[in-house]
Design an enzyme around this catalytic site. Structure first.
Site, mmCIF file in Angstrom:
data_model
loop_
_atom_site.group_PDB
_atom_site.id
_atom_site.type_symbol
_atom_site.label_atom_id
_atom_site.label_comp_id
_atom_site.label_asym_id
_atom_site.label_seq_id
_atom_site.Cartn_x
_atom_site.Cartn_y
_atom_site.Cartn_z
ATOM 1 N N ARG A 1 -6.679 11.465 16.968
ATOM 2 C CA ARG A 1 -7.253 10.770 15.804
ATOM 3 C C ARG A 1 -7.134 11.658 14.572
ATOM 4 O O ARG A 1 -6.887 11.207 13.472
ATOM 5 C CB ARG A 1 -8.711 10.362 16.050
ATOM 6 C CG ARG A 1 -9.393 9.844 14.792
ATOM 7 C CD ARG A 1 -10.677 9.062 15.030
ATOM 8 N NE ARG A 1 -11.527 9.577 16.070
ATOM 9 C CZ ARG A 1 -12.244 10.729 15.998
ATOM 10 N NH1 ARG A 1 -12.189 11.484 14.924
ATOM 11 N NH2 ARG A 1 -12.984 11.104 17.012
ATOM 12 N N TYR B 1 -3.482 -10.338 -2.990
ATOM 13 C CA TYR B 1 -3.294 -10.780 -1.603
ATOM 14 C C TYR B 1 -4.653 -11.263 -1.065
ATOM 15 O O TYR B 1 -5.686 -10.613 -1.281
ATOM 16 C CB TYR B 1 -2.742 -9.619 -0.765
ATOM 17 C CG TYR B 1 -2.879 -9.841 0.710
ATOM 18 C CD1 TYR B 1 -2.289 -10.945 1.325
ATOM 19 C CD2 TYR B 1 -3.614 -8.970 1.497
ATOM 20 C CE1 TYR B 1 -2.442 -11.164 2.682
ATOM 21 C CE2 TYR B 1 -3.761 -9.183 2.864
ATOM 22 C CZ TYR B 1 -3.177 -10.294 3.444
ATOM 23 O OH TYR B 1 -3.335 -10.511 4.788
ATOM 24 N N ASP C 1 -0.879 -1.400 -5.189
ATOM 25 C CA ASP C 1 -0.357 -1.887 -3.912
ATOM 26 C C ASP C 1 1.139 -2.128 -4.113
ATOM 27 O O ASP C 1 1.543 -3.044 -4.843
ATOM 28 C CB ASP C 1 -1.097 -3.180 -3.519
ATOM 29 C CG ASP C 1 -0.658 -3.698 -2.150
ATOM 30 O OD1 ASP C 1 0.490 -3.445 -1.756
ATOM 31 O OD2 ASP C 1 -1.463 -4.388 -1.488
ATOM 32 N N LYS D 1 5.372 -4.537 6.461
ATOM 33 C CA LYS D 1 6.333 -5.344 5.710
ATOM 34 C C LYS D 1 7.676 -4.616 5.567
ATOM 35 O O LYS D 1 8.303 -4.324 6.573
ATOM 36 C CB LYS D 1 5.695 -5.720 4.374
ATOM 37 C CG LYS D 1 4.269 -6.293 4.516
ATOM 38 C CD LYS D 1 4.267 -7.614 5.235
ATOM 39 C CE LYS D 1 2.926 -8.081 5.790
ATOM 40 N NZ LYS D 1 1.692 -7.729 5.132
HETATM 41 C C1 LIG Z 1 0.397 -7.105 -0.744
HETATM 42 C C2 LIG Z 1 -0.302 -6.873 0.560
HETATM 43 N N1 LIG Z 1 -1.184 -5.862 0.667
HETATM 44 C C3 LIG Z 1 -1.851 -5.616 1.814
HETATM 45 C C4 LIG Z 1 -1.660 -6.401 2.931
HETATM 46 C C5 LIG Z 1 -2.449 -6.134 4.192
HETATM 47 O O1 LIG Z 1 -1.630 -5.547 5.161
HETATM 48 P P1 LIG Z 1 -1.821 -5.744 6.749
HETATM 49 O O2 LIG Z 1 -1.528 -7.171 7.053
HETATM 50 O O3 LIG Z 1 -0.830 -4.764 7.309
HETATM 51 O O4 LIG Z 1 -3.254 -5.377 7.048
HETATM 52 C C6 LIG Z 1 -0.735 -7.455 2.870
HETATM 53 C C7 LIG Z 1 -0.508 -8.322 4.057
HETATM 54 O O5 LIG Z 1 0.117 -9.351 3.978
HETATM 55 C C8 LIG Z 1 -0.042 -7.692 1.654
HETATM 56 O O6 LIG Z 1 0.845 -8.691 1.545
#
Ligand SMILES: Cc1ncc(COP(=O)(O)O)c(C=O)c1O
Length: 383
Positions: free
Chosen positions: A53, A106, A178, A203
């Site tokens: 961890r 998101y 982000d 992604k």
């Molecule tokens: C722009 C964006 N940020 C954060 C996330 C969250 O990521 P996760 O699904 O890996 O928790 C997503 C998920 O679709 C996203 O599209």
């Protein structure tokens, strides 16, 4: 885009943090499937590792690589993008603090603020990140952070990162970007003034729809150290096999993004000429309100294309079901093209909120299939 010493992005993607294994010469970082490490006497750590961890060599390689690609000093990885966001927010915020968030964030990010951090006493104001003055006006004396997502999910809004960094600096608040939709190959927010970058490595970084993960990259060591402390204290770390999958995915990030962007351009152009389509949202189109800013801060315009259907919600739902090369499913950034209906799928959690997305919207993640097959699929499905 190169590192401070002039090394190119693709060279870093393949080599940073990934020296051949010193024991065997293996060119790929081994998957260290271990929870613990033998000690030579109490406290006698052989190579700095005590418990997975707190640290694992496969995870370390990925974290070093991500810091190099984003031009930061410290990379940290997590079990998902939302786990990364949660760790960041609960490191930098305390009850009573306020955050300015995108009015097109998101859906999961919005849900984290509204349903989790809200109960913890954190408040937030949604603002249009493409309107720098509106963002500055949303800052209050309690504001501790400015959260931006560009291009945004699913509306492909563009925020001027350098201008927002100026707002954050003037207000003395932390500036978070982000960078999931662009990836570090297309855009490097830390160089434009961000304090920390967030990723869903699920992604483009993973790139093959076979892993869920998240990451943070900090520009400064002090924040990096605080985040590392909380990463261990909160514990939402990824396993070594997941880290290996992201390491492997990143090696081809540049070539994947180039192909995805090139096909997205063909798809956006074709859709913008189709009678069934009311509007195409892709920052590469000259008609997109963020086109100029995106051209300045991105290497190319990305592989995500959203469309609004002229005939409304049912036409959007029908399009999702009529495609056959595109797979109907959530997520994005993989080798296979995906289609989804944000209002009922990825963004159902913002229904009824100020962030509600249009019901006539369809989001496309452009993968690496032959471009003509994707264009034909769309043309047939639209009729
Ligand atoms: C722009 C964006 N940020 C954060 C996330 C969250 O990521 P996760 O699904 O890996 O928790 C997503 C998920 O679709 C996203 O599209």
């Amino acid at each position: 885009m190169t590192s401070a010493d002039g090394t190119g992005f693709d060279t870093l993607a393949i080599h940073a943090g990934q020296e051949p294994d010193p024991r065997t010469g293996a060119v790929n970082v081994p998957i260290y499937a271990t929870s613990t490490y033998a000690q030579d006497g109490v406290g006698g750590l052989r190579s700095g590792y005590e418990y997975s961890r707190s640290g694992n060599p496969t995870r370390d390689a990925l974290e070093t690589l991500l810091a190099a690609l984003e031009g930061g000093v410290r990379g940290l990885t997590f079990a998902s993008g939302l786990a990364a966001e949660d760790c960041l927010l609960r490191t930098i915020l305390a009850p009573g603090d306020h955050v300015v968030i995108p009015d097109d964030a998101y859906g999961g990010t919005y849900r984290l603020f509204a349903q989790v951090l809200g109960r913890w006493g954190v408040t937030f104001t949604p603002a249009s990140m493409s309107d720098t003055d509106a963002v500055a006006a949303a800052v209050t004396p309690q504001t501790k952070a400015l959260w931006c997502e560009t291009p945004s999910n699913p509306l492909l809004g563009i925020a001027d990162i350098a201008a927002l960094a100026g707002v954050a600096r003037a207000a003395d608040v932390l500036f978070v970007v982000d960078n999931t939709f662009a990836s570090p190959y297309l855009q490097q927010p830390l160089a434009l003034g961000a304090d920390v970058v967030v990723h869903s490595t699920t992604k483009y970084l993973g790139g093959h729809s076979d892993v869920v993960g998240g990451a943070l990259v900090a520009a400064e060591a002090e924040l990096g150290d605080r985040l590392a402390y909380h990463q261990n204290a909160m514990g939402a770390v990824p396993g070594p096999f997941d880290c290996f999958l992201v390491l492997r995915g990143i090696k081809t990030l540049g070539v994947r993004m180039d192909r995805s962007c090139a096909t997205a351009r063909l798809v956006a152009t074709m859709l913008s000429q189709h009678d069934a389509v009311a509007e195409v949202l892709w920052p590469g189109l000259a008609t997109h309100p963020g086109h100029e800013v995106a051209g300045r801060q991105m290497r190319d315009f990305g592989g995500m294309v959203s469309v609004r259907l002229a005939a409304g919600e049912q036409a959007a739902v029908d399009l999702c079901g009529a495609l056959s090369v595109f797979t109907l499913g959530e997520s994005l950034g993989g080798v296979e093209s995906l289609v989804e209906h944000p209002a009922r799928m990825t963004h159902a959690s913002v229904s009824g909120s100020p962030l509600e997305v249009p019901a006539d919207l369809v989001r496309l993640s452009i993968g690496l299939e032959t471009a003509d097959d994707l264009l034909d699929d769309l043309a047939k499905a639209l009729g």
